[in-house]
Design a protein around this motif. Sequence first.
Motif, PDB file in Angstrom:
ATOM      1  N   ARG A   9       0.521   1.197  16.587  1.00  0.00           N
ATOM      2  CA  ARG A   9       1.193   1.233  15.281  1.00  0.00           C
ATOM      3  C   ARG A   9       2.689   1.016  15.447  1.00  0.00           C
ATOM      4  N   LEU A  13       4.868  -1.968  13.695  1.00  0.00           N
ATOM      5  CA  LEU A  13       6.003  -1.721  12.809  1.00  0.00           C
ATOM      6  C   LEU A  13       7.277  -2.354  13.358  1.00  0.00           C
ATOM      7  N   GLU A  77       2.979  -1.491   6.367  1.00  0.00           N
ATOM      8  CA  GLU A  77       1.844  -0.576   6.222  1.00  0.00           C
ATOM      9  C   GLU A  77       0.543  -1.318   5.906  1.00  0.00           C
ATOM     10  N   THR A  78       0.639  -2.383   5.111  1.00  0.00           N
ATOM     11  CA  THR A  78      -0.558  -3.184   4.833  1.00  0.00           C
ATOM     12  C   THR A  78      -1.089  -3.802   6.118  1.00  0.00           C
ATOM     13  N   TRP A  80      -0.618  -2.741   9.160  1.00  0.00           N
ATOM     14  CA  TRP A  80      -1.164  -1.698  10.028  1.00  0.00           C
ATOM     15  C   TRP A  80      -2.507  -1.168   9.525  1.00  0.00           C
ATOM     16  N   THR A  81      -2.637  -0.966   8.232  1.00  0.00           N
ATOM     17  CA  THR A  81      -3.883  -0.434   7.675  1.00  0.00           C
ATOM     18  C   THR A  81      -5.075  -1.308   8.070  1.00  0.00           C
TER      19      THR A  81
END
Length: 105
Positions: A9, A13, A77-78, A80-81
């Motif tokens: 993660r 990022l 975040e999208t 990573w999700t």
Amino acid sequence: MTHDYKAQRAETLESFASFANEAPEQAVITYQFYPEDVDADWDGLERALQAKGFRTQRDEDEDLLDALIGPVKITAETIWTHEKIATEIALGFDFTPDGWGLIED
């Protein structure tokens, strides 16, 4: 051996932050996975990813499988999700994550 999702993660990022100002508003995200074993279950992995909404493409010359999702709104975040979901599936089939990219229409 367990997978280090925290490190993965953080890398995602950091990668996104390096080009966030130039990132498209929407794109297809592609996640790449390579098999850990010569007898890897490519078909099983593709079925499992497709069941979660990913499209798949094999590049057996490069020994990679791409899992594509979108177009979706592009945020760290999208990315990573979807990456976490695809990684969890891939690890269950002895495939290892090898990065991601964006494909603009």
